[in-house]
Design a protein around this motif. Structure first.
Motif, mmCIF file in Angstrom:
data_model
loop_
_atom_site.group_PDB
_atom_site.id
_atom_site.type_symbol
_atom_site.label_atom_id
_atom_site.label_comp_id
_atom_site.label_asym_id
_atom_site.label_seq_id
_atom_site.Cartn_x
_atom_site.Cartn_y
_atom_site.Cartn_z
ATOM 1 N N UNK A 88 0.792 -1.213 0.161
ATOM 2 C CA UNK A 88 -0.113 -0.059 0.067
ATOM 3 C C UNK A 88 0.914 1.214 0.211
ATOM 4 N N UNK A 89 0.336 2.322 -0.245
ATOM 5 C CA UNK A 89 0.854 3.616 -0.395
ATOM 6 C C UNK A 89 0.547 4.340 0.821
ATOM 7 N N UNK A 90 1.655 4.647 1.745
ATOM 8 C CA UNK A 90 1.417 5.213 2.991
ATOM 9 C C UNK A 90 1.974 6.812 2.735
ATOM 10 N N UNK A 91 0.786 7.810 3.137
ATOM 11 C CA UNK A 91 1.259 9.220 3.107
ATOM 12 C C UNK A 91 1.167 9.851 4.340
ATOM 13 N N UNK A 92 2.151 10.549 4.666
ATOM 14 C CA UNK A 92 2.374 11.178 5.989
ATOM 15 C C UNK A 92 2.714 12.614 5.935
ATOM 16 N N UNK A 93 2.335 13.596 6.822
ATOM 17 C CA UNK A 93 2.527 14.935 6.688
ATOM 18 C C UNK A 93 3.034 15.566 8.005
ATOM 19 N N UNK A 94 3.621 16.527 7.671
ATOM 20 C CA UNK A 94 4.045 17.510 9.144
ATOM 21 C C UNK A 94 4.587 18.688 8.523
ATOM 22 N N UNK A 95 4.080 19.917 9.135
ATOM 23 C CA UNK A 95 4.580 21.129 8.774
ATOM 24 C C UNK A 95 3.739 21.555 7.474
ATOM 25 N N UNK A 96 4.491 21.938 6.350
ATOM 26 C CA UNK A 96 3.874 22.123 5.046
ATOM 27 C C UNK A 96 4.120 20.979 3.970
ATOM 28 N N UNK A 97 4.762 19.714 4.575
ATOM 29 C CA UNK A 97 5.205 18.921 3.587
ATOM 30 C C UNK A 97 4.460 17.596 3.857
ATOM 31 N N UNK A 98 3.915 16.981 2.730
ATOM 32 C CA UNK A 98 3.363 15.635 2.757
ATOM 33 C C UNK A 98 4.307 14.841 1.602
ATOM 34 N N UNK A 99 4.399 13.409 2.053
ATOM 35 C CA UNK A 99 5.028 12.467 1.561
ATOM 36 C C UNK A 99 4.403 11.230 1.299
ATOM 37 N N UNK A 100 4.549 10.487 0.316
ATOM 38 C CA UNK A 100 4.267 9.241 0.328
ATOM 39 C C UNK A 100 4.976 8.249 -0.314
ATOM 40 N N UNK A 101 5.056 6.843 -0.035
ATOM 41 C CA UNK A 101 5.829 5.915 -0.324
ATOM 42 C C UNK A 101 5.054 4.440 -0.295
ATOM 43 N N UNK A 102 5.641 3.485 -1.045
ATOM 44 C CA UNK A 102 4.985 2.189 -0.958
ATOM 45 C C UNK A 102 5.406 1.325 0.282
#
Length: 230
Positions: free
Chosen positions: A100-114
């Motif tokens: 699955x693709x996991x998306x996380x965020x903190x501050x003004x940055x969002x990131x995703x990865x398998x």
């Protein structure tokens, strides 16, 4: 109980209650829904006590419902509401493991990865390195999302320690993702996270028509609604 997240100390606390009540000639209703867990302490809340009868004390009756016994799972199946029935069916189809693709965020940055994800009793587990961005983002913001195919899941994550400390996770991870298990799970920096789903949406078609299937943990709300774009 249903999510297999009850601390092991709870059963012993109930046994202590029974040891005090028996000599006093009393029984309480030892079914788990009559108890509240707060900061590691178990409280019994109900409207009555009964005269002591051995067949209804904790060791002879209540204990059957404080672990994954056949009696416990049969009771759970017999008393499921629509949300619980549909959710159980969803996880049965989902299976033990998914990419699955996991998306996380903190501050003004969002990131995703398998990610390689393990599912146990409706909770989603994954491991990561403490040096990675997703670990730092989860440390700051526990809210995250997992996505695959026609399914999106939003939930709250918490850290559980090293992956090898969770025997059941390690066994399933090694079974479904042997390469990753052998290469990463034993590393010193690896940490295990669990996501408790808050919101699940699945996009499905029935007779060629689009539907949104939605599970909302708060209030145990389930819906299956035809999408009309209005």
């Amino acid at each position: 109980m249903l999510r297999d997240r009850l601390p092991e100390t709870c059963a012993e606390q109930v046994r202590d209650m029974c040891r005090c009540l028996g000599p006093a000639g009393l029984n309480i209703d030892y079914f788990p829904t009559n108890f509240i867990l707060r900061e590691g302490v178990l409280y019994y809340i109900d409207y009555e006590c009964n005269d002591y009868m051995e067949e209804w004390d904790f060791e002879h009756w209540g204990v059957r419902y404080w672990s994954g016994t056949p009696e416990f799972w049969q009771y759970a199946r017999d008393h499921e509401n629509e949300f619980q029935r549909q959710q159980r069916s969803f996880w049965e189809v989902f299976g033990e493991a998914k990419k699955m693709v996991l998306s996380t965020a903190a501050g003004d940055r969002v990131s995703s990865r398998m990610m390689s994800v393990i599912q146990m009793e409706g909770l989603l587990y994954f491991q990561t390195d403490r040096a990675f961005l997703k670990y730092r983002q989860l440390a700051e913001n526990k809210n995250a999302a997992l996505c695959m195919d026609n399914i999106q899941i939003g939930g709250i994550c918490r850290e559980l320690g090293h992956p090898m400390e969770n025997e059941r996770f390690a066994g399933l991870y090694g079974k479904h993702f042997p390469g990753s298990f052998e290469r990463y799970s034993g590393l010193k920096n690896e940490r295990l996270f669990v996501m408790s789903p808050v919101f699940i949406k699945k996009w499905i078609y029935r007779d060629g028509l689009p539907f949104e299937e939605v599970f909302e943990a708060e209030g145990e709300r389930y819906s299956l609604t035809e999408y009309k774009g209005e």
